[in-house]
Design an enzyme around this catalytic site. Structure first.
Site, PDB file in Angstrom:
ATOM      1  N   GLY A   1       0.788  -1.224   0.000  1.00 18.35           N
ATOM      2  CA  GLY A   1       0.000   0.000   0.000  1.00 18.35           C
ATOM      3  C   GLY A   1       0.823   1.279   0.000  1.00 18.35           C
ATOM      4  O   GLY A   1       0.286   2.373  -0.168  1.00 18.35           O
TER       5      GLY A   1
ATOM      6  N   CYS B   1     -28.291  -9.418 -15.117  1.00 22.98           N
ATOM      7  CA  CYS B   1     -27.720  -9.169 -16.441  1.00 22.98           C
ATOM      8  C   CYS B   1     -28.697  -9.651 -17.515  1.00 22.98           C
ATOM      9  O   CYS B   1     -29.182 -10.781 -17.468  1.00 22.98           O
ATOM     10  CB  CYS B   1     -26.380  -9.884 -16.578  1.00 22.98           C
ATOM     11  SG  CYS B   1     -25.740  -9.832 -18.276  1.00 22.98           S
TER      12      CYS B   1
ATOM     13  N   CYS C   1     -26.703 -12.737 -19.567  1.00 20.68           N
ATOM     14  CA  CYS C   1     -26.331 -14.019 -18.956  1.00 20.68           C
ATOM     15  C   CYS C   1     -27.115 -14.318 -17.689  1.00 20.68           C
ATOM     16  O   CYS C   1     -26.983 -15.396 -17.116  1.00 20.68           O
ATOM     17  CB  CYS C   1     -24.833 -14.067 -18.667  1.00 20.68           C
ATOM     18  SG  CYS C   1     -24.350 -13.089 -17.220  1.00 20.68           S
TER      19      CYS C   1
ATOM     20  N   CYS D   1     -23.514  -7.289 -17.916  1.00 18.60           N
ATOM     21  CA  CYS D   1     -22.246  -7.374 -17.180  1.00 18.60           C
ATOM     22  C   CYS D   1     -21.224  -6.417 -17.792  1.00 18.60           C
ATOM     23  O   CYS D   1     -21.063  -6.356 -19.008  1.00 18.60           O
ATOM     24  CB  CYS D   1     -21.668  -8.782 -17.264  1.00 18.60           C
ATOM     25  SG  CYS D   1     -22.644 -10.032 -16.433  1.00 18.60           S
TER      26      CYS D   1
ATOM     27  N   CYS E   1     -19.360 -12.479 -18.833  1.00 22.33           N
ATOM     28  CA  CYS E   1     -20.718 -12.570 -19.373  1.00 22.33           C
ATOM     29  C   CYS E   1     -20.763 -13.593 -20.510  1.00 22.33           C
ATOM     30  O   CYS E   1     -21.640 -14.453 -20.561  1.00 22.33           O
ATOM     31  CB  CYS E   1     -21.157 -11.197 -19.866  1.00 22.33           C
ATOM     32  SG  CYS E   1     -22.920 -11.068 -20.200  1.00 22.33           S
TER      33      CYS E   1
HETATM   34 ZN    ZN Z   1     -23.804 -11.012 -18.066  1.00 23.66          ZN
END
Ligand code: ZN
Ligand code: ADP
Ligand code: MG
Lengths: 267, 306
Positions: free
Chosen positions: B35, B244, B247, B269, B275
């Protein structure tokens, strides 16, 4: 609100300055200054422009490292500590945002202009680990009230505030962590006379109610008389006279102080 | 991987070996201090800054001929930016490229972390525009460095406070600040906060390159990454009312797509590989499970209050 000085008796020393000298190259900022500040005491530093008031204030508040001499502070947990010899930078910075406060002449130097009044007051709380939004907000609201700003202004930016309100916000932002020691550099300097009077009243009330110890720099003897118990008069980087405020102003011994007091009376 | 394997006059992967060694030193330091922003002497790349020159330099430094590279911009492999970076490495580094998350050994990204859980041995390289999380409130570089060094992070919560006071909730949705390994506060910019939980305890190595500001930082595999929040306003990720449209995924990051000028729209997506894989039925069965794990909220305060 209880006094935050329980750990010290009034006879003890909160801040002790010994033989402090600050040089800017070969130019003298302030020289050979020693004094003690006791809990609940308000010390005024007066003198004309360029006499070294801000230099001294910045040294004793650890913002400038003095060239010679020492500044010791009675910490809550470890007793008296030399700011520069005994304490690390993280420790000094922690002190600055918890036990100490610094009120600048120009509120822009002491506020975050880009965030709301509430965030300005809440910053020190969040810096010491507060993580409950509702509690932070309630405390900020409380403090707006204490400095006589309408709580409806909580979410407004400081830039929409008048100069006097900005200065009161700066004070609230500083006092929210219940500091013991407050440094002020010309806190009423940039304000109209009528606004100054109101701010002075507020300051005097807060100092008394919270039992604050204060070092206040001002070139305005009326401000010094109203707020401070003791006075130090500076000229060319030196302290030329010090004592109880009424004594110094009513019966000045040093010729320069006499001049300073009489010029105020004439103006 | 130091020999020049391409016909061009450039060194392998464009950067000269000395620059790569310098960047590798910065990367090692970044991995050693999770970080922490490590300054590096960034090079000019043959593309403008907004195009991810920081990420490109990191990728050029870690990639070798046996690697398979995937490049995404938003979640997509076929935007102009992703295509040109992919072509750049095909030309200069003689590598295979892929759009399949699971087949990639190095993934360079501008905005997203793939939905498919990353695995050990993979490297995710982020293109970062603004690396400094404290910049918003503290413009002075000397001061922000001191704040990191002394772990003075109250200012991050001032930003979140301001968010809530303005919007009623934490409205920061991108570049949402995180604390890495319990120490450094880091800006995962410009990924959506939806992806923050995926950074936590991730099996892959995550490297961040900021070209304009010349900073590199990293999250080593299996490092704790916590999103900052308040006790009464805990961190949460975005969610959508729809699934979605392509999908049917119920837990992936969705983009709104305008279908015509009559206001018809759908949500799909953002991760186009994820997807497509689901539409093809080729999604490994373990992925659905790990995805729902990843989307469970991680927050500083829920950790702290245990
Ligand atoms: Zn999707
Ligand atoms: N940063 C600096 N560099 C050099 N000289 C300075 C600096 N700050 C103050 N001085 C000088 O130190 C002296 C005291 O200044 P200062 O403490 O600002 O006085 P005051 O606050 O009483 O007006 C002046 O001669 C001033 O010019
Ligand atoms: Mg001054």
């Amino acid at each position: 609100m209880t006094s935050s000085n329980q750990t010290l008796s009034p006879e003890q020393t909160l801040l002790s300055v010994k033989d402090l000298t600050m040089m800017y190259g070969s130019r003298i900022g302030c020289q050979n200054i020693s004094f003690d500040l006791r809990p609940g005491e308000v010390l005024g530093i007066v003198g004309e422009s360029g006499s070294g008031k801000s230099t001294l204030l910045n040294c004793i508040s650890a913002q400038l490292k003095p060239t010679f001499g020492s500044v010791s502070y009675h910490t809550r947990h470890d007793g008296s500590q030399d700011l520069f010899a005994d304490m690390s930078e993280p420790e000094r910075r922690f002190l600055m945002r918890t036990d100490w406060a610094f009120v600048h002449q120009n509120p822009r130097d002491g506020l975050r202009m880009g965030v709301s009044a509430g965030a300005n007051i809440g910053e020190r709380l969040m810096a010491v680990g507060w993580r409950h939004y509702g509690n932070i907000r309630d405390t900020a609201t409380d403090w707006l009230g204490k400095v006589e700003i309408s709580t409806e202004r909580l979410d407004d930016l400081p830039s929409t505030f008048s100069g006097g309100m900005q200065q009161r916000l700066q004070i609230a932002r500083n006092l929210v962590t219940a500091p013991r020691l407050v440094f002020m550099d010309e806190p009423t300097g940039g304000l109209d006379v009528s606004v100054q009077a109101k701010l002075l009243d507020l300051l005097r009330g807060l100092v008394q109610n919270l039992g604050l110890s204060v070092v206040i720099v001002t070139h305005d003897l009326a401000v010094a008389r109203l707020l401070s118990h003791r006075l130090m008069v500076m000229k060319n980087g030196h302290v030329v006279e010090s004592g109880l405020t009424d004594q110094v102003l009513d019966d000045p011994q040093d010729p320069y102080t006499q001049l300073l007091v009489s010029s105020i009376l004439q103006s | 991987m130091s020999q020049s394997t391409t016909a061009s006059s450039y060194n392998y992967a464009y950067l000269d070996e000395q620059t790569k060694r310098m960047i590798r030193r910065a990367l090692l330091k970044a991995v050693a201090i999770p970080g922490y922003q490590v300054p590096f002497a960034g090079r000019e790349m043959p593309m403008p800054y907004g195009w991810g020159t920081g990420g490109v330099q990191v990728t050029a430094t870690v990639i070798g001929p046996s690697d398979t590279l995937k490049v995404i911009d938003q979640g997509s492999d076929d935007t102009t930016n992703a295509v040109s970076i992919r072509q750049f490495f095909e030309k200069t580094a003689d590598i295979d490229t892929t759009e399949k998350t699971k087949d990639a050994t190095v993934i360079q990204t501008r905005h997203r972390i793939p939905e498919e859980t990353l695995t050990e041995g993979q490297i995710l390289v982020y293109q970062v525009p603004i690396p400094e999380p404290l910049r918003f409130l503290e413009p002075r570089e000397t001061e922000t460095r001191k704040m990191h060094a002394l772990e003075e992070y109250g200012l991050m919560h001032v930003k979140l406070y301001e968010d809530i006071s303005r919007h009623g909730h934490i409205a920061t949705t991108y570049a949402y600040p995180v604390k890495v390994n319990g120490r450094y506060v880091m800006d995962p910019s410009p990924t959506p906060k939806f992806d923050n939980p995926k950074m936590d305890n991730c099996a892959a190595l995550q490297l961040f390159g900021a070209g304009r500001e010349k900073r590199i930082y990293a999250i080593p595999p299996y490092t704790k990454v916590q999103s900052l929040d308040f006790e009464d306003h805990p961190f949460e990720i975005q969610s959508w009312d729809q699934d979605c449209a392509l999908c049917g995924s119920t837990d992936s990051f969705l983009d709104e797509v305008i279908l015509d000028d009559k206001g018809n729209r759908m949500f799909v997506c953002s991760d186009s590989d994820y997807c497509q894989s689901r539409q093809d039925g080729s999604m490994p069965s373990s992925v659905e499970h790990t995805l729902s794990q990843a989307s469970q909220m991680q927050s500083v305060n829920s950790e702290a209050s245990k």
